[in-house]
Write a protein that holds these residues in place. Structure first.
Motif, PDB file in Angstrom:
ATOM      1  N   TYR A  17       1.310  14.476  -3.984  1.00 48.81           N
ATOM      2  CA  TYR A  17       0.151  14.039  -4.881  1.00 48.81           C
ATOM      3  C   TYR A  17       0.208  12.570  -5.075  1.00 48.81           C
ATOM      4  O   TYR A  17      -0.692  11.349  -4.741  1.00 48.81           O
ATOM      5  N   HIS A  18       1.868  12.111  -5.657  1.00 48.31           N
ATOM      6  CA  HIS A  18       1.688  10.505  -5.873  1.00 48.31           C
ATOM      7  C   HIS A  18       1.685   9.816  -4.445  1.00 48.31           C
ATOM      8  O   HIS A  18       1.715   8.419  -4.938  1.00 48.31           O
ATOM      9  N   THR A  19       1.483  10.204  -3.882  1.00 43.17           N
ATOM     10  CA  THR A  19       1.995   9.544  -2.224  1.00 43.17           C
ATOM     11  C   THR A  19       0.309   8.894  -1.832  1.00 43.17           C
ATOM     12  O   THR A  19      -0.775   7.784  -1.470  1.00 43.17           O
ATOM     13  N   THR A  20      -1.034   9.362  -3.000  1.00 39.79           N
ATOM     14  CA  THR A  20      -2.567   9.469  -2.413  1.00 39.79           C
ATOM     15  C   THR A  20      -2.831   7.771  -3.008  1.00 39.79           C
ATOM     16  O   THR A  20      -3.738   7.305  -2.296  1.00 39.79           O
ATOM     17  N   SER A  21      -2.377   7.282  -3.675  1.00 38.76           N
ATOM     18  CA  SER A  21      -2.919   5.704  -3.755  1.00 38.76           C
ATOM     19  C   SER A  21      -2.838   5.029  -3.073  1.00 38.76           C
ATOM     20  O   SER A  21      -2.443   4.116  -3.368  1.00 38.76           O
ATOM     21  N   TYR A  22      -1.951   4.760  -2.163  1.00 36.57           N
ATOM     22  CA  TYR A  22      -0.526   4.441  -1.087  1.00 36.57           C
ATOM     23  C   TYR A  22      -1.710   5.243   0.359  1.00 36.57           C
ATOM     24  O   TYR A  22      -2.143   3.645   0.832  1.00 36.57           O
ATOM     25  N   ILE A  23      -2.284   6.306   0.549  1.00 35.76           N
ATOM     26  CA  ILE A  23      -2.664   6.097   1.674  1.00 35.76           C
ATOM     27  C   ILE A  23      -4.270   7.101   1.763  1.00 35.76           C
ATOM     28  O   ILE A  23      -4.304   7.230   2.516  1.00 35.76           O
ATOM     29  N   GLY A  24      -4.440   7.364   0.714  1.00 38.90           N
ATOM     30  CA  GLY A  24      -5.606   7.955  -0.336  1.00 38.90           C
ATOM     31  C   GLY A  24      -5.862   9.377   0.189  1.00 38.90           C
ATOM     32  O   GLY A  24      -4.710  10.012   0.461  1.00 38.90           O
ATOM     33  N   LYS A  53      11.764   6.515 -11.466  1.00 42.32           N
ATOM     34  CA  LYS A  53      13.246   6.334 -10.831  1.00 42.32           C
ATOM     35  C   LYS A  53      12.362   7.092  -8.377  1.00 42.32           C
ATOM     36  O   LYS A  53      13.017   6.293  -8.226  1.00 42.32           O
ATOM     37  N   MET A  54      12.296   7.997  -9.502  1.00 50.51           N
ATOM     38  CA  MET A  54      11.701   9.047  -7.934  1.00 50.51           C
ATOM     39  C   MET A  54      10.740   8.391  -7.496  1.00 50.51           C
ATOM     40  O   MET A  54      10.490   8.120  -5.966  1.00 50.51           O
ATOM     41  N   ARG A  55       9.799   8.332  -8.317  1.00 47.96           N
ATOM     42  CA  ARG A  55       8.284   8.030  -8.111  1.00 47.96           C
ATOM     43  C   ARG A  55       8.102   7.044  -7.358  1.00 47.96           C
ATOM     44  O   ARG A  55       7.928   6.731  -6.634  1.00 47.96           O
ATOM     45  N   GLU A  56       9.291   5.809  -7.693  1.00 51.76           N
ATOM     46  CA  GLU A  56       9.109   4.426  -7.150  1.00 51.76           C
ATOM     47  C   GLU A  56       9.625   4.653  -5.994  1.00 51.76           C
ATOM     48  O   GLU A  56       9.613   3.785  -5.107  1.00 51.76           O
ATOM     49  N   LEU A  57      11.407   5.745  -5.596  1.00 52.20           N
ATOM     50  CA  LEU A  57      11.271   5.867  -4.532  1.00 52.20           C
ATOM     51  C   LEU A  57      11.002   6.181  -3.314  1.00 52.20           C
ATOM     52  O   LEU A  57      10.940   5.828  -2.217  1.00 52.20           O
ATOM     53  N   ILE A  58       9.593   7.069  -4.361  1.00 52.65           N
ATOM     54  CA  ILE A  58       8.850   7.670  -2.988  1.00 52.65           C
ATOM     55  C   ILE A  58       7.627   6.230  -2.481  1.00 52.65           C
ATOM     56  O   ILE A  58       7.912   6.300  -1.319  1.00 52.65           O
ATOM     57  N   THR A  59       7.337   5.496  -3.301  1.00 56.10           N
ATOM     58  CA  THR A  59       6.647   3.969  -3.286  1.00 56.10           C
ATOM     59  C   THR A  59       7.257   3.703  -1.817  1.00 56.10           C
ATOM     60  O   THR A  59       5.992   3.240  -1.022  1.00 56.10           O
ATOM     61  N   PHE A  60       7.972   3.323  -2.349  1.00 51.35           N
ATOM     62  CA  PHE A  60       8.333   1.872  -1.070  1.00 51.35           C
ATOM     63  C   PHE A  60       8.230   2.247  -0.042  1.00 51.35           C
ATOM     64  O   PHE A  60       8.058   1.774   0.919  1.00 51.35           O
ATOM     65  N   PRO A  61       9.194   3.352   0.167  1.00 47.41           N
ATOM     66  CA  PRO A  61       9.218   4.020   1.959  1.00 47.41           C
ATOM     67  C   PRO A  61       7.849   4.323   2.161  1.00 47.41           C
ATOM     68  O   PRO A  61       7.004   3.681   3.405  1.00 47.41           O
ATOM     69  N   VAL A  62       6.771   4.773   1.228  1.00 45.27           N
ATOM     70  CA  VAL A  62       5.621   5.343   2.093  1.00 45.27           C
ATOM     71  C   VAL A  62       4.742   3.786   2.047  1.00 45.27           C
ATOM     72  O   VAL A  62       3.858   3.421   3.217  1.00 45.27           O
ATOM     73  N   ILE A  63       4.872   2.825   1.133  1.00 46.83           N
ATOM     74  CA  ILE A  63       3.698   1.145   1.425  1.00 46.83           C
ATOM     75  C   ILE A  63       4.470   1.088   2.823  1.00 46.83           C
ATOM     76  O   ILE A  63       4.009   0.143   3.767  1.00 46.83           O
ATOM     77  N   CYS A  64       5.899   0.189   3.327  1.00 47.37           N
ATOM     78  CA  CYS A  64       6.742   0.694   4.242  1.00 47.37           C
ATOM     79  C   CYS A  64       6.231   1.566   5.298  1.00 47.37           C
ATOM     80  O   CYS A  64       5.898   0.893   6.485  1.00 47.37           O
ATOM     81  N   ALA A  65       5.989   2.405   5.148  1.00 48.65           N
ATOM     82  CA  ALA A  65       5.714   3.179   6.509  1.00 48.65           C
ATOM     83  C   ALA A  65       4.016   2.825   7.193  1.00 48.65           C
ATOM     84  O   ALA A  65       3.644   3.200   8.282  1.00 48.65           O
ATOM     85  N   ILE A  66       3.141   2.665   6.195  1.00 47.34           N
ATOM     86  CA  ILE A  66       1.973   1.897   6.348  1.00 47.34           C
ATOM     87  C   ILE A  66       1.959   0.930   6.799  1.00 47.34           C
ATOM     88  O   ILE A  66       0.943   0.650   8.303  1.00 47.34           O
ATOM     89  N   GLY A  67       2.731   0.372   6.956  1.00 41.39           N
ATOM     90  CA  GLY A  67       3.067  -1.604   7.588  1.00 41.39           C
ATOM     91  C   GLY A  67       1.751  -1.737   7.003  1.00 41.39           C
ATOM     92  O   GLY A  67       0.386  -1.949   7.208  1.00 41.39           O
TER      93      GLY A  67
END
Length: 265
Positions: free
Chosen positions: A107-114, A200-214
């Motif tokens: 669910y947390h990834t939704t804001s970054y990948i739709g 802490k965990m939510r931000e740790l998820i957010t960073f690599p997800v944004i990096c994965a998008i490119g």
């Protein structure tokens, strides 16, 4: 870093039906679908992958098996590699993650990948959980109402990024201020305020997800800084990038390291 959600006691009986297999390394760790479709045809390639994961990624990546698996799950979701998800889900639950932790991560990834990518991933995850004898339904982790999500989301934004958020909202052009409200209410109000995963965990998820998008280096740098603000270390971020390297490749991994360096200046 993971709190709340279904406990081990609530899922232990269900989990014993979980298929066993490769835990953190080996063919299943990064090549789901590679077992039946590739085995016998791409032996050398799979050997390279297994040696790379076991010898270089695991020793230098995130040390906590559950966090490592959840980050990998988020990264695969961001990359839209649905075929890889079943093995990663099994690995994640084997590492001790609850169904609620798995679901909240997606669910947390939704804001970054739709929504579409997350919904497709959730379908694969739910199927895998059911096949394993686990109930895919998570416990409701919401802490906001339609009336409070904007206020509470903005408060979380300020907690993470500081008072500069107020200036960003104030300086936004009138025709785009609704986007700022969406960011506060939806991204931070609907997701960051939920239980089970702490900031802490939510931000740790957010960073690599944004990096994965490119192509989102400004946002990646901002969230690298946010990670530092909520208590994650530079070393933890480097380990997270290392864990995701087999998924995202070297160009995006190197860009991620540059974002970390810039956030630390």
């Amino acid at each position: 870093q993971l709190t709340g959600g279904k406990t081990a006691a609530g899922e232990a009986a269900e989990r014993q039906a979980l298929p066993t297999g490769t835990q953190a390394v080996g063919r299943g760790a990064g090549t789901v679908g590679g077992g039946s479709r590739m085995e016998g045809y791409d032996k050398k390639f799979l050997e390279i992958e297994e040696r790379f994961l076991a010898g270089e990624i695991v020793p230098n990546g995130l040390k906590d098996a559950k966090i490592r698996a959840l980050i990998g799950l988020a990264c695969l979701t961001a990359l839209h590699t649905t075929e890889e998800l079943p093995q990663k889900v099994r690995e994640t639950v084997d590492s001790g993650a609850s169904v609620t932790e798995v679901k909240e991560t997606l669910y947390h990834t939704t804001s970054y990948i739709g929504f579409p990518r997350v919904k497709e991933a959730l379908s694969a995850v739910n199927d895998t959980l059911r096949e394993a004898g686990l109930d895919p339904e998570e416990e409701d982790q919401g802490t906001v109402t339609p009336q409070t999500r904007l206020e509470k989301g903005l408060a979380v934004q300020v907690e993470i990024f500081g008072n500069s958020i107020y200036a960003m909202r104030k300086n936004a052009p009138a025709e785009t201020r609704h986007i700022q409200d969406c960011l506060s209410a939806n991204c931070f109000g609907d997701y960051y305020t939920s239980g089970t995963l702490d900031l802490k965990m939510r931000e740790l998820i957010t960073f690599p997800v944004i990096c994965a998008i490119g192509g989102c280096e400004p946002q990646a740098t901002a969230h690298a800084k946010a990670n530092l603000n909520v208590g994650n270390t530079k070393q933890t971020l480097i380990e997270a990038v290392t864990t995701c390297l087999p998924y995202i490749g070297y160009p995006r991994a190197l860009n991620a390291l540059s974002c970390i360096d810039n956030a630390c200046k």
